[in-house]
Design an enzyme around this catalytic site. Structure first.
Site, PDB file in Angstrom:
ATOM      1  N   THR A  25       0.859  -1.177   0.000  1.00 52.17           N
ATOM      2  CA  THR A  25       0.000   0.000   0.000  1.00 52.17           C
ATOM      3  C   THR A  25       0.894   1.226   0.000  1.00 52.17           C
ATOM      4  OG1 THR A  25      -2.034   0.964   0.906  1.00 52.17           O
ATOM      5  CG2 THR A  25      -0.373   0.303   2.514  1.00 52.17           C
ATOM      6  N   CYS A  31      -2.704   7.836   7.885  1.00 49.70           N
ATOM      7  CA  CYS A  31      -3.293   6.491   7.815  1.00 49.70           C
ATOM      8  C   CYS A  31      -2.296   5.453   8.334  1.00 49.70           C
ATOM      9  CB  CYS A  31      -3.639   6.129   6.377  1.00 49.70           C
ATOM     10  SG  CYS A  31      -4.833   7.240   5.595  1.00 49.70           S
ATOM     11  N   HIS A  48      -5.392  -0.587   4.800  1.00 45.31           N
ATOM     12  CA  HIS A  48      -4.933   0.813   4.819  1.00 45.31           C
ATOM     13  C   HIS A  48      -6.040   1.607   5.502  1.00 45.31           C
ATOM     14  CE1 HIS A  48      -3.024   4.295   2.282  1.00 45.31           C
ATOM     15  NE2 HIS A  48      -3.774   4.832   3.220  1.00 45.31           N
TER      16      HIS A  48
END
Lengths: 164, 213
Positions: A25, A31, A48
């Site tokens: 990711t 995040c 994620h």
């Protein structure tokens, strides 16, 4: 069935990967990228996540991959469905940065550290061992996990690549 | 709350006009700062899934300079002035007359960062005050903050409020560019305006557009 070698996980998204795949990711800021894996079966699942808790959701149907509590529960569920044993599961996490420094100390600006705390709490509540954590700081991260070796590759713009 | 599925062509035109007016004033401000002609393209207004939010700036991992500010008042939202990192370095190099500025290097470069922050502040201020005049809404920028990092990592921060309501954002994107005397494209920057979900209703209401566009 042909499998893509690289499985991509977008923002507020989750997926699984098994050998010979890797899972990745990109552009984690506040995040958190969380990978849960079973070393023996060489299975892995990554999310994620954007927000600490699904109670933040304002609409009826929620995207479970977006929140720490629901995403981690789903990662574990997916791995167990593939035969993984809960007691063998381990996790590595990265992200939760503060991308911007503000003069005012608004609580909403601290979303990165809050995400990190939430993910750790949820992993602990499922008794999943947290093997490595690379959270906080002020840099964006791209991560890629290889279930064959259980190595997590973490890339930042300024500090290059580390493997953990 | 305004539903993105209900956005009509009339709404999108209105939001384009917002991008036009806001970025037009910002481009004029930049043009005066640099003493050069700054062109502006037709704004694009899109309802974008989070995963495609970085397409306009070269992808999730593209290193960018980003000045971020929150908009407070009648129609809260997030705003970015974003450039590819090399372009941002060159723009500030021009302003400070220092060709050694490189925001991707690990040098601290306090002067360059402060200049970039101030440029972002002036441009965003020009954008917002014209927008405020046009809509008669009270819109106040917070002090700006700066980051040089992957596009997705910096943009995702502005999506936090929006993400509580869904996985899509309305992006009002206006590109500005400087064309050199040899007609080569010099500097390219993007203004991103990301209204919070509740703000669209306020904007449309104050402009006299109803829910059906």
């Amino acid at each position: 069935m042909r499998m893509d070698k690289l499985v991509k996980v977008g923002m507020a998204d989750l997926n699984t990967a098994k050998v010979p795949q890797t899972i990745r990711t990109s552009g984690l800021g506040s995040c958190i990228g969380v990978v849960v894996y079973d070393e023996r079966l060489k299975l892995s699942a990554m999310a994620h996540i954007m927000l600490p808790d699904s109670t933040y959701a304002r609409s009826g149907v929620i995207n479970r991959a977006k929140y720490a509590d629901t995403a981690v529960a789903d990662l574990i569920g997916l791995l167990e469905a593939d035969g993984a044993l809960r007691s063998r599961l381990k996790a590595k996490i990265a992200g939760g940065a503060q991308m911007f420094q503000f003069s005012s100390s608004n609580e909403a600006m601290r979303i990165g550290p809050r995400n990190a705390e939430a993910v750790k709490d949820v992993l602990a509540s499922f008794r999943v061992e947290l093997v490595h954590e690379d959270t906080g700081g002020g840099s964006g991260r791209t991560i890629e996990f290889n279930p064959a070796t259980s190595v997590l590759n973490i890339r930042t713009v300024n500090k290059g690549v580390v493997e953990v | 709350m305004f539903q993105y599925e209900h956005v009509t062509a009339g709404h999108l035109d209105m939001l384009k006009e917002i991008g036009n007016i806001g970025a037009g004033h910002a481009a004029t401000a930049l043009s005066e700062m640099l003493g050069k002609t700054i062109d502006m393209n037709v704004p694009s207004v899109r309802v974008v899934p989070f995963n495609h939010i970085c397409d306009a700036v070269g992808g999730d991992e593209e290193p960018v300079t980003a000045v971020f500010l929150r908009i407070e008042g009648d129609a809260p939202g997030s705003m970015y002035f974003m450039m590819p990192a090399a372009e941002g370095s060159r723009l500030i190099g021009q302003l400070l007359n220092d060709s050694g500025i490189d925001f991707l290097s690990n040098e601290p470069n306090a002067m360059g960062r402060s200049a970039l922050n101030e440029v972002g502040n002036i441009l965003a201020g020009a954008y917002l005050s014209s927008l405020s005049d046009f809509t008669a809404l009270n819109l106040k920028p917070t002090p700006p903050a700066l980051a040089v990092d992957m596009a997705m990592a910096v943009l995702s921060f502005g999506l936090i409020e929006i993400s509580k309501a869904g996985d899509y954002a309305i992006v009002i994107d206006t590109e500005i560019s400087e064309t050199g005397s040899d007609n080569a494209l010099r500097t390219k920057g993007h203004f991103f305006l990301l209204p919070d979900p509740d703000s669209l209703e306020a904007v449309f209401h104050s402009l006299g557009v109803n829910e059906n566009g």
